[in-house]
Design an enzyme around this catalytic site. Structure first.
Site, PDB file in Angstrom:
ATOM      1  N   GLN A  66       0.273   5.876   0.369  1.00 22.62           N
ATOM      2  CA  GLN A  66      -0.568   6.946   0.884  1.00 22.62           C
ATOM      3  C   GLN A  66      -0.502   8.045   0.129  1.00 22.62           C
ATOM      4  O   GLN A  66       0.334   8.208  -0.810  1.00 22.62           O
ATOM      5  CB  GLN A  66       0.142   7.481   2.316  1.00 22.62           C
ATOM      6  CG  GLN A  66       0.211   6.429   3.456  1.00 22.62           C
ATOM      7  CD  GLN A  66       0.623   6.693   4.516  1.00 22.62           C
ATOM      8  OE1 GLN A  66      -0.070   7.217   5.351  1.00 22.62           O
ATOM      9  NE2 GLN A  66       1.733   6.383   5.019  1.00 22.62           N
ATOM     10  N   HIS A 115       1.017  -1.093  -0.168  1.00 23.20           N
ATOM     11  CA  HIS A 115      -0.061   0.130  -0.074  1.00 23.20           C
ATOM     12  C   HIS A 115       0.970   1.117  -0.071  1.00 23.20           C
ATOM     13  O   HIS A 115       1.918   1.287   0.261  1.00 23.20           O
ATOM     14  CB  HIS A 115      -0.968   0.119   1.181  1.00 23.20           C
ATOM     15  CG  HIS A 115      -0.436   0.276   2.499  1.00 23.20           C
ATOM     16  ND1 HIS A 115       0.732  -0.485   3.098  1.00 23.20           N
ATOM     17  CD2 HIS A 115      -0.319   1.606   3.204  1.00 23.20           C
ATOM     18  CE1 HIS A 115       1.043   0.066   4.372  1.00 23.20           C
ATOM     19  NE2 HIS A 115       0.557   1.085   4.456  1.00 23.20           N
TER      20      HIS A 115
END
Length: 356
Positions: free
Chosen positions: A190, A188
């Site tokens: 951000q 992941h």
């Protein structure tokens, strides 16, 4: 690409990005969540003029959960997560522990009312981007079409955050590896919507202004002509070790055309980036024959100014200077921002080319 917007149990927005129209994304978040508390503040350092964020509520954020309780995996029976669906392609949602938020309140002021240190609410937005539903995956192992979907999601969110009240600059990035400080191992990244233009960008813009235009275009031309530090190239992008590299592994991936941000990229440029970036990441993982811990982030133009001076590019760097050795930011780097590299940019580039 199909884009579907839903909301989590505490009201946060979640956006699904799918390759096809096959999914309706109707799953509801069944968790009983308290309201998000995001009382961040920014303060301007009177010595440097730089803004610093204060976000004490982030102390309680999720820290290294076991894999079967990963909040970024799809929801499974009896194990609800941040993603209500049982599967997904790419998903973006508002961070539950944001450094900047639309909920930040208060009026501009100064510390202790003395007029020396300006303060303001940490108005902005922070989002989490899940690159794949595969907990054990990695960006370097994504298919090119999956990388393209991530690029489209980055571009979509950059455009959306640029319209968000208070946001002055949008920064998509990925932290990878425990050595970097990652607390969730699921692949992941951000996206930060800052309420100011960041110090590094301000410095690059000042240099470009003195130069009479974007310096990066001239650097790109010089690197293409030399070839000494180039490690990968496509029709629309070139990846090279910067000639004044700070890190043991340090790479810039630059489009051949000056564009200010991700939404400005053409379909052909997005496709070509996917291929070049995967080439770069696979070389990085082959360098020490282990997954390379790294930070990769997009340098984009500010939302409201100096866009003609900006040249979009991705910067990737790692603290790993050998297979089992880290570069620590000690006195010179941390104390005075004077970097000392244990390898020359030419040596770094040759190692990355050989790793391919």
């Amino acid at each position: 690409m199909k884009r579907t917007v839903r909301h989590l149990a505490d009201g946060r927005e979640i956006i699904y990005f799918d390759h096809t129209d096959a999914h309706d994304r109707l799953a509801a978040d069944t968790r009983d969540l308290p309201p998000v508390a995001a009382a961040s503040e920014i303060r301007r350092d009177p010595l440097t003029g730089e803004w610093v964020a204060m976000a004490a509520h982030r102390q309680t954020r999720t820290y290294k959960p076991p894999a079967d309780l990963c909040p970024l995996c799809p929801t499974r029976p009896g194990k609800p997560s941040e993603i209500p669906e049982a599967d997904y392609d790419v998903v973006v949602f508002e961070n539950r522990f944001p450094s900047f938020s639309q909920q930040a309140t208060g009026d501009p002021s100064t510390v202790d009312g003395l007029g020396l240190v300006p303060t303001a609410p940490g108005l902005g937005r922070c989002e989490v981007v899940c690159f794949t539903s595969d907990h054990d995956g990695a960006f370097s192992r994504l298919a090119p079409e999956q990388v393209r979907l991530v690029v489209d999601a980055w571009a979509d969110r950059t455009a959306a955050l640029a319209q968000t009240p208070g946001v002055e600059q949008v920064f998509p990035f990925e932290n990878r590896g425990e050595e970097i400080g990652v607390t969730l191992s699921h692949p992941h990244g951000q996206i930060y919507g800052y309420p100011f233009v960041t110090p590094k960008t301000e410095r690059m813009l000042a240099v470009a202004r003195e130069h009479g235009g974007s310096v990066l275009g001239d650097v790109l031309a010089a690197e293409q002509k030399s070839g000494e530090r180039v490690i990968a190239a496509g029709e629309h992008w070139t990846a090279f070790v910067p000639p004044a590299a700070r890190w043991p592994v340090h790479i810039q991936i630059v489009p051949h055309r000056q564009v200010p941000d991700l939404p400005s990229l053409t379909d052909a440029e997005r496709d070509d980036f996917s291929r070049v970036y995967l080439d770069v990441l696979r070389r990085c993982d082959a360098l020490y024959d282990r997954p390379l811990p790294y930070i990769a982030g997009w340098h984009q133009a500010p939302v409201r100014r100096d866009r003609e001076l900006s040249w979009l590019h991705l910067e990737l760097f790692s603290v790993l200077r050998a297979k089992d050795k880290l570069k620590y930011l000690a006195g010179s780097e941390s104390g005075m921002a004077v970097w000392i590299n244990d390898a020359t940019p030419e040596q770094i580039a040759e190692r990355l080319r050989s790793a391919g």
